[in-house]
Design an enzyme around this catalytic site. Structure first.
Site, PDB file in Angstrom:
ATOM      1  CG  ASP A   1      -2.063   0.958   1.120  1.00 57.34           C
ATOM      2  OD1 ASP A   1      -2.364   1.388  -0.010  1.00 57.34           O
ATOM      3  OD2 ASP A   1      -2.672   1.288   2.151  1.00 57.34           O
TER       4      ASP A   1
ATOM      5  CG  ASN B   1       2.011   1.628  -5.278  1.00 49.39           C
ATOM      6  OD1 ASN B   1       2.971   1.441  -4.523  1.00 49.39           O
ATOM      7  ND2 ASN B   1       1.509   0.681  -6.039  1.00 49.39           N
TER       8      ASN B   1
ATOM      9  CD1 TRP C   1       7.357   6.707  -2.492  1.00 50.57           C
ATOM     10  CD2 TRP C   1       6.928   6.964  -4.682  1.00 50.57           C
ATOM     11  NE1 TRP C   1       8.565   6.801  -3.155  1.00 50.57           N
ATOM     12  CE2 TRP C   1       8.326   6.959  -4.491  1.00 50.57           C
ATOM     13  CE3 TRP C   1       6.424   7.116  -5.971  1.00 50.57           C
ATOM     14  CZ2 TRP C   1       9.231   7.094  -5.545  1.00 50.57           C
ATOM     15  CZ3 TRP C   1       7.327   7.258  -7.026  1.00 50.57           C
ATOM     16  CH2 TRP C   1       8.712   7.237  -6.812  1.00 50.57           C
TER      17      TRP C   1
ATOM     18  NE  ARG D   1      -4.437   7.044  -6.822  1.00 49.35           N
ATOM     19  CZ  ARG D   1      -4.242   6.674  -5.556  1.00 49.35           C
ATOM     20  NH1 ARG D   1      -4.008   7.571  -4.637  1.00 49.35           N
ATOM     21  NH2 ARG D   1      -4.291   5.398  -5.237  1.00 49.35           N
TER      22      ARG D   1
ATOM     23  CD  GLU E   1     -13.399  -4.993  -1.386  1.00 51.93           C
ATOM     24  OE1 GLU E   1     -12.194  -5.341  -1.418  1.00 51.93           O
ATOM     25  OE2 GLU E   1     -14.325  -5.802  -1.222  1.00 51.93           O
ATOM     26  CG  ASN E   2      -7.844  -1.826  -5.069  1.00 51.21           C
ATOM     27  OD1 ASN E   2      -6.900  -2.602  -4.873  1.00 51.21           O
ATOM     28  ND2 ASN E   2      -8.144  -0.854  -4.201  1.00 51.21           N
TER      29      ASN E   2
ATOM     30  NE  ARG F   1      -2.729  -1.431   4.457  1.00 50.93           N
ATOM     31  CZ  ARG F   1      -3.994  -1.469   4.090  1.00 50.93           C
ATOM     32  NH1 ARG F   1      -4.795  -2.365   4.602  1.00 50.93           N
ATOM     33  NH2 ARG F   1      -4.470  -0.597   3.220  1.00 50.93           N
TER      34      ARG F   1
ATOM     35  CD  GLU G   1       2.923 -13.267  15.504  1.00 53.84           C
ATOM     36  OE1 GLU G   1       2.860 -12.121  15.989  1.00 53.84           O
ATOM     37  OE2 GLU G   1       2.607 -14.294  16.131  1.00 53.84           O
TER      38      GLU G   1
HETATM   39  C1  IPE Z   1      -5.362  -2.618  -0.148  1.00 51.30           C
HETATM   40  O1  IPE Z   1      -5.045  -1.284  -0.300  1.00 51.30           O
HETATM   41  C2  IPE Z   1      -5.352  -3.303  -1.474  1.00 51.30           C
HETATM   42  C3  IPE Z   1      -4.044  -3.459  -2.103  1.00 51.30           C
HETATM   43  C4  IPE Z   1      -2.892  -3.115  -1.580  1.00 51.30           C
HETATM   44  C5  IPE Z   1      -4.054  -4.058  -3.397  1.00 51.30           C
HETATM   45  P1  IPE Z   1      -6.186  -0.166  -0.435  1.00 51.30           P
HETATM   46  O2  IPE Z   1      -5.489   1.127  -0.578  1.00 51.30           O
HETATM   47  O3  IPE Z   1      -7.123  -0.552  -1.499  1.00 51.30           O
HETATM   48  O4  IPE Z   1      -6.934  -0.304   0.957  1.00 51.30           O
HETATM   49  P2  IPE Z   1      -7.689   0.773   1.821  1.00 51.30           P
HETATM   50  O5  IPE Z   1      -8.685   1.444   0.915  1.00 51.30           O
HETATM   51  O6  IPE Z   1      -6.654   1.725   2.329  1.00 51.30           O
HETATM   52  O7  IPE Z   1      -8.312  -0.009   2.922  1.00 51.30           O
HETATM   53  C1  IPE Z   2      -1.513   0.340  -3.368  1.00 52.08           C
HETATM   54  O1  IPE Z   2      -1.336   1.699  -3.396  1.00 52.08           O
HETATM   55  C2  IPE Z   2      -1.797  -0.250  -4.726  1.00 52.08           C
HETATM   56  C3  IPE Z   2      -3.187  -0.661  -4.933  1.00 52.08           C
HETATM   57  C4  IPE Z   2      -4.142  -0.598  -4.054  1.00 52.08           C
HETATM   58  C5  IPE Z   2      -3.535  -1.156  -6.234  1.00 52.08           C
HETATM   59  P1  IPE Z   2      -2.548   2.702  -3.388  1.00 52.08           P
HETATM   60  O2  IPE Z   2      -2.936   2.962  -4.789  1.00 52.08           O
HETATM   61  O3  IPE Z   2      -3.634   2.231  -2.505  1.00 52.08           O
HETATM   62  O4  IPE Z   2      -1.854   3.990  -2.799  1.00 52.08           O
HETATM   63  P2  IPE Z   2      -2.430   4.962  -1.668  1.00 52.08           P
HETATM   64  O5  IPE Z   2      -2.863   4.085  -0.535  1.00 52.08           O
HETATM   65  O6  IPE Z   2      -3.570   5.686  -2.283  1.00 52.08           O
HETATM   66  O7  IPE Z   2      -1.295   5.830  -1.314  1.00 52.08           O
HETATM   67 MG    MG Z   3      -4.053   2.425  -0.547  1.00 53.70          MG
END
Ligand code: IPE
Ligand code: IPE
Ligand code: MG
Length: 229
Positions: free
Chosen positions: A16, A18, A21, A29, A63-64, A177, A196
């Site tokens: 998580d 990206n 960052w 993004r 959910e993505n 995580r 863990e």
């Molecule tokens: C969890 O990250 C899913 C992946 C890393 C692929 P999300 O960014 O989707 O989760 P939430 O929304 O912070 O719970």
């Molecule tokens: C994790 O990074 C990758 C996926 C969930 C696909 P995010 O895209 O959730 O990055 P943040 O959490 O918005 O920074």
């Molecule tokens: Mg995220």
């Protein structure tokens, strides 16, 4: 690290951060997702070099799909690229590839690339790379329960565990995580019952070998009681 330590057999990464960052660099993004994909390469190498048998990467959750289409498309495109770029070396290193999740919404091209990579690596034992794609823990449990019902089997802790592990993915010992969020976001809900949980503030593209070693060292210092004394 010492020789007598017990390494986790199965480590799951919730990759998580990206997007945050990229934002920090003043970039879109998707730039973060590109950097995140580069990081995957490194982390997988560290894992198998350190003797971990099974590595699960949470690449894209059920959910993505609710994110803007442009971002979803970019993440899926990166996945195709990842498979194309690494299939040879996965095969050379005898790593079995498994992709877990609901692949039905994916393009036929991507689905076929996945099935072909899985098939070519299916007979390797000892090292498994499991990519959780279009994956949701709740959905997986519901599917497994329905699978048992269809076979006329009684749903018990053992039968459901067996159904969920039928592709040779064992329970998870350690979840890592990144990005500072301390939640599981629908990641392998059943299989992390006694895992863990390690949380680091590092955003996924910034996750270093030092951070990785720290997570493993922390894991090896835990006293896993599994409810006993
Ligand atoms: C969890 O990250 C899913 C992946 C890393 C692929 P999300 O960014 O989707 O989760 P939430 O929304 O912070 O719970
Ligand atoms: C994790 O990074 C990758 C996926 C969930 C696909 P995010 O895209 O959730 O990055 P943040 O959490 O918005 O920074
Ligand atoms: Mg995220």
């Amino acid at each position: 690290m010492q020789d007598n330590i017990i390494m986790p057999r199965h480590v799951g990464f919730i990759m998580d951060g990206n997007g945050r960052w990229a934002k920090k660099q003043g970039k879109p993004r998707n730039f973060g997702h590109i950097k995140g994909a580069d990081k995957v390469e490194e982390v997988v190498k560290w894992c198998f070099e350190s003797g971990i048998e099974c590595v699960t990467l949470y690449a894209f959750s059920s959910e993505n799909w609710g994110r803007p289409k442009e971002e979803v498309d970019k993440i899926l495109e990166l996945l195709v690229k990842f498979l194309k770029k690494h299939l040879k070396s996965l095969l050379k290193n005898q790593i079995r590839l498994v992709v877990s999740g609901d692949l039905s919404p994916l393009s036929e091209e991507l689905r076929n690339a996945i099935y072909s990579a899985e098939e070519q690596s299916a007979n390797f034992i000892g090292k498994t790379l499991n990519i959780a794609l279009s994956y949701g823990g709740r959905q997986e449990i519901v599917n497994a329960v329905n699978g048992l019902i269809e076979k006329g089997e009684k749903v018990t802790v053992n039968s459901l565990s067996g159904e969920l592990a039928k592709r040779g993915i064992p329970d998870i010992d350690l979840v890592v995580r990144t990005s500072g969020e301390q939640r599981v976001s629908n990641f392998y809900l059943w299989q992390i019952a006694y895992a863990e949980l390690y949380f680091t503030n590092a955003l996924w593209p910034d996750f270093t070998k030092e951070e990785f070693d720290k997570a493993i060292e922390w894991y090896t210092s835990r006293n896993r009681r599994f409810g006993k004394l």
